[in-house]
Design a protein around this motif. Sequence first.
Motif, PDB file in Angstrom:
ATOM      1  N   ASN A 183       3.076  -5.930   4.262  1.00  0.00           N
ATOM      2  CA  ASN A 183       3.142  -6.881   3.149  1.00  0.00           C
ATOM      3  C   ASN A 183       1.636  -7.322   2.503  1.00  0.00           C
ATOM      4  O   ASN A 183       1.598  -8.429   2.045  1.00  0.00           O
ATOM      5  CB  ASN A 183       3.776  -8.183   3.521  1.00  0.00           C
ATOM      6  CG  ASN A 183       5.030  -8.288   2.533  1.00  0.00           C
ATOM      7  OD1 ASN A 183       5.111  -7.796   1.299  1.00  0.00           O
ATOM      8  ND2 ASN A 183       6.361  -8.548   3.097  1.00  0.00           N
ATOM      9  N   SER A 184       0.782  -6.462   2.661  1.00  0.00           N
ATOM     10  CA  SER A 184      -0.607  -6.776   2.311  1.00  0.00           C
ATOM     11  C   SER A 184      -1.059  -5.977   1.043  1.00  0.00           C
ATOM     12  O   SER A 184      -1.013  -4.729   1.011  1.00  0.00           O
ATOM     13  CB  SER A 184      -1.468  -6.664   3.513  1.00  0.00           C
ATOM     14  OG  SER A 184      -2.906  -6.140   2.875  1.00  0.00           O
ATOM     15  N   ASN A 185      -0.971  -6.807   0.098  1.00  0.00           N
ATOM     16  CA  ASN A 185      -1.735  -6.100  -1.202  1.00  0.00           C
ATOM     17  C   ASN A 185      -2.802  -5.010  -1.150  1.00  0.00           C
ATOM     18  O   ASN A 185      -3.183  -4.037  -1.699  1.00  0.00           O
ATOM     19  CB  ASN A 185      -1.804  -7.273  -2.103  1.00  0.00           C
ATOM     20  CG  ASN A 185      -0.628  -7.586  -2.750  1.00  0.00           C
ATOM     21  OD1 ASN A 185       0.573  -6.970  -2.627  1.00  0.00           O
ATOM     22  ND2 ASN A 185      -0.640  -8.661  -3.667  1.00  0.00           N
ATOM     23  N   VAL A 186      -3.965  -5.757  -0.468  1.00  0.00           N
ATOM     24  CA  VAL A 186      -5.387  -5.151  -0.509  1.00  0.00           C
ATOM     25  C   VAL A 186      -5.062  -3.678   0.484  1.00  0.00           C
ATOM     26  O   VAL A 186      -5.887  -2.864   0.029  1.00  0.00           O
ATOM     27  CB  VAL A 186      -6.417  -6.042   0.167  1.00  0.00           C
ATOM     28  CG1 VAL A 186      -6.185  -6.264   1.568  1.00  0.00           C
ATOM     29  CG2 VAL A 186      -7.829  -5.488  -0.069  1.00  0.00           C
ATOM     30  N   LEU A 187      -4.431  -3.537   1.338  1.00  0.00           N
ATOM     31  CA  LEU A 187      -4.153  -2.428   2.073  1.00  0.00           C
ATOM     32  C   LEU A 187      -3.601  -1.527   1.355  1.00  0.00           C
ATOM     33  O   LEU A 187      -4.023  -0.304   1.196  1.00  0.00           O
ATOM     34  CB  LEU A 187      -3.427  -2.715   3.395  1.00  0.00           C
ATOM     35  CG  LEU A 187      -4.154  -2.353   4.680  1.00  0.00           C
ATOM     36  CD1 LEU A 187      -5.079  -4.035   4.757  1.00  0.00           C
ATOM     37  CD2 LEU A 187      -3.490  -2.905   5.947  1.00  0.00           C
ATOM     38  N   VAL A 188      -2.416  -1.697   0.505  1.00  0.00           N
ATOM     39  CA  VAL A 188      -1.725  -0.917  -0.243  1.00  0.00           C
ATOM     40  C   VAL A 188      -2.736  -0.190  -1.420  1.00  0.00           C
ATOM     41  O   VAL A 188      -2.742   0.892  -1.539  1.00  0.00           O
ATOM     42  CB  VAL A 188      -0.432  -1.580  -1.113  1.00  0.00           C
ATOM     43  CG1 VAL A 188      -0.099  -0.519  -1.987  1.00  0.00           C
ATOM     44  CG2 VAL A 188       0.544  -1.804   0.129  1.00  0.00           C
ATOM     45  N   VAL A 189      -3.443  -1.135  -2.077  1.00  0.00           N
ATOM     46  CA  VAL A 189      -4.567  -0.947  -3.184  1.00  0.00           C
ATOM     47  C   VAL A 189      -5.355   0.190  -2.506  1.00  0.00           C
ATOM     48  O   VAL A 189      -5.609   1.208  -3.087  1.00  0.00           O
ATOM     49  CB  VAL A 189      -5.023  -1.959  -3.807  1.00  0.00           C
ATOM     50  CG1 VAL A 189      -5.859  -1.651  -4.833  1.00  0.00           C
ATOM     51  CG2 VAL A 189      -4.013  -2.854  -4.488  1.00  0.00           C
ATOM     52  N   GLY A 217       0.171  -1.065   5.081  1.00  0.00           N
ATOM     53  CA  GLY A 217      -0.009  -2.254   3.814  1.00  0.00           C
ATOM     54  C   GLY A 217       1.460  -2.626   3.572  1.00  0.00           C
ATOM     55  O   GLY A 217       1.921  -3.854   3.542  1.00  0.00           O
ATOM     56  N   LEU A 245       5.276  -4.350  -4.163  1.00  0.00           N
ATOM     57  CA  LEU A 245       4.305  -3.554  -3.606  1.00  0.00           C
ATOM     58  C   LEU A 245       4.389  -2.128  -4.173  1.00  0.00           C
ATOM     59  O   LEU A 245       3.346  -1.639  -4.207  1.00  0.00           O
ATOM     60  CB  LEU A 245       4.678  -3.578  -2.012  1.00  0.00           C
ATOM     61  CG  LEU A 245       4.007  -4.751  -1.181  1.00  0.00           C
ATOM     62  CD1 LEU A 245       4.486  -4.501   0.333  1.00  0.00           C
ATOM     63  CD2 LEU A 245       2.659  -4.861  -1.333  1.00  0.00           C
ATOM     64  N   VAL A 296     -10.534  -0.413   5.408  1.00  0.00           N
ATOM     65  CA  VAL A 296      -9.758  -1.748   5.113  1.00  0.00           C
ATOM     66  C   VAL A 296      -8.578  -1.976   6.070  1.00  0.00           C
ATOM     67  O   VAL A 296      -8.197  -3.074   6.315  1.00  0.00           O
ATOM     68  CB  VAL A 296      -9.292  -1.899   3.465  1.00  0.00           C
ATOM     69  CG1 VAL A 296      -8.267  -1.173   3.422  1.00  0.00           C
ATOM     70  CG2 VAL A 296      -8.964  -3.345   3.053  1.00  0.00           C
ATOM     71  N   ALA A 324      -1.887   1.892  -8.497  1.00  0.00           N
ATOM     72  CA  ALA A 324      -3.218   2.210  -7.750  1.00  0.00           C
ATOM     73  C   ALA A 324      -3.454   3.772  -7.466  1.00  0.00           C
ATOM     74  O   ALA A 324      -4.578   4.440  -7.553  1.00  0.00           O
ATOM     75  CB  ALA A 324      -3.140   1.505  -6.259  1.00  0.00           C
ATOM     76  N   ILE A 381       2.550  -1.744  -7.480  1.00  0.00           N
ATOM     77  CA  ILE A 381       1.025  -1.811  -7.063  1.00  0.00           C
ATOM     78  C   ILE A 381       0.813  -0.492  -6.490  1.00  0.00           C
ATOM     79  O   ILE A 381      -0.269   0.281  -6.999  1.00  0.00           O
ATOM     80  CB  ILE A 381       0.691  -2.848  -6.023  1.00  0.00           C
ATOM     81  CG1 ILE A 381       0.955  -4.310  -6.459  1.00  0.00           C
ATOM     82  CG2 ILE A 381      -0.729  -2.739  -5.504  1.00  0.00           C
ATOM     83  CD1 ILE A 381       0.677  -5.342  -5.403  1.00  0.00           C
TER      84      ILE A 381
END
Lengths: 115, 461
Positions: free
Chosen positions: B231-237, B227, A8, A44, A15, A11
């Motif tokens: 443990n959520s990739n989309v939230l972190v990105v 995120g 994470l 999101v 990002a 990422i």
Amino acid sequence: MTNGLLELFTIFILAGFVGIEVISKVPSILHTPLMSGSNAIHGVILVGSMIVLGSAHTGAEEALGFIAVILATLNVVGGFVVTDRMLHMFKPRQAPPSGPAAPEPPEKPADGSAV
Amino acid sequence: MSRGTVIDLCYLVAAVSFILALKGLSSPKRARAGNLLAAAGMAVAIGVTFAQPHLDHVGLIVIAMVIGTAVGVPAARLVKMTAMPQMVAAFNGVGGGAAAVVSITEFIGSDPKQVATYKVLEVVFGVLVGALSFAGSALAFVKLQELITTRPVVYPAQQMINAAVGVASLGIVLAILITSSTALIWVLLALALILGVIFVLPIGGADVPVLISLLNSFTGLAVAASGFTLNSNVLVVAGTLVGASGMLLTRMMSTAMGRSLPNILFSAFGSVVTASGATESADGRSVRAGTAEDVGTLLAYSRKVVIIPGYGLAVAQAQHTAKELADALLARGVDVFYAIHPVAGRMPGHMNVLLAEANVPYEELKEMDDANPELATADVALVVGANDTVNPSARNTPGSPIYGMPIINADSAENIVFLKRSMRPGFAGIDNELLYDPKTTMLFGDAKDTLKKLVAAVNKA
């Protein structure tokens, strides 16, 4: 540090760089729509809110999750609708100054200065 | 492929759509498509979340989403374009609030004894930043809606008090990290809300847009923290994208105002009104008030007219009447364009949105750097509801609070006409030399009424 966290974190760092690179050349007329658009994107958090409410075990967790989903939904729908309305104002270049405007969606008159 | 893999791939698709959307939003041609792409990506992310295994309370989720949509869509559709900045603030605030609540809920639902310290750190960060963004945005909304004064609110020992609350918050953060106490997280939430309010109070209305951009970036970071927790990739990105690009955008905005970010955030800029309310300043200079007929004739027989719109135009909802005037002049063969200061209106780009709403074509809008050389050969600079953005003291008076801010050189035109409600100073709260310039004519009154009179006068001339 576990591998999951490291993943994470990787990422996160990448990002961050993408976020800076991707908007490095934006004309000032688009600052407001860009802010509004990115505002919608952080909506999101709705995904996170759904997961939290969906895995709630106690009444308190349910109540908090419920509030989170409402707030996040507001963020998503409000953000995208406002941004789209702003961008809708930017007309294509070919319109002659005195020509009649293209047919507008019905919400148009309510937006503006008619009031 | 397992169901989990498919879901994660869909989240990846959503994350990519967000990146492409930000890219699209940086160009006028692709901006709208970019926004729609992000909306589509968001729909994918939300849709696959329903397919998550072990997702309970689906009914409750749907009800909450229906409530949010039922409130959010009409609010976003019906708001006037002039009120757009506070709407963005409101939608940003609820996002921050959601992030804080998600972090808290995840924390109280877990067994404190088994939570690793880094997990607690993620939660604490999400709560602190999310709640600060929520409270700060709420106050920004209240300020821009003019429910309270738009001027900076200052009180004795303000910086000391703010610093004390900040230090107390950090103390609580440390205490939570050590004890993993769920009770203390509520204390932190309260402190973060207070911090958001006292952080925004000393910031004046003109600077609030920069603040909203900063809070937008904060919300992004809070979402990224959630995120990590989930443990959520989309939230972190997505959260990090917004956090990083928001920081850059905030810097671009403050650069456009010629000020540094710390100066905007901590200097209570414009808290002192130095100008007098009368048409005569303290040292006895007076201004020249003209009639719409005179100015109409002047405009009609000019070769080049530059319209410089400001927030007053937006407040008076005069963008359509301004276009009427421009069209009347264009019909007479007068060269007309609009000179747009980067921070005209309430947000960078706000003025472009308002004029686009009135169907003003792109070619008639010139950005400051392109407009300034043209102004030297302009017959009339028509300043409609702008003030600080044409104030020459930004160039000439080193001691002035706005010294160094790039301005539109209205003073280099042959004639200057100000459409203004009164002699009240602009947001910066400082006197404008240009109002007393011998080349300047004042037309007092509501911008829309005055513009209507000017249209009539031009048509008669």
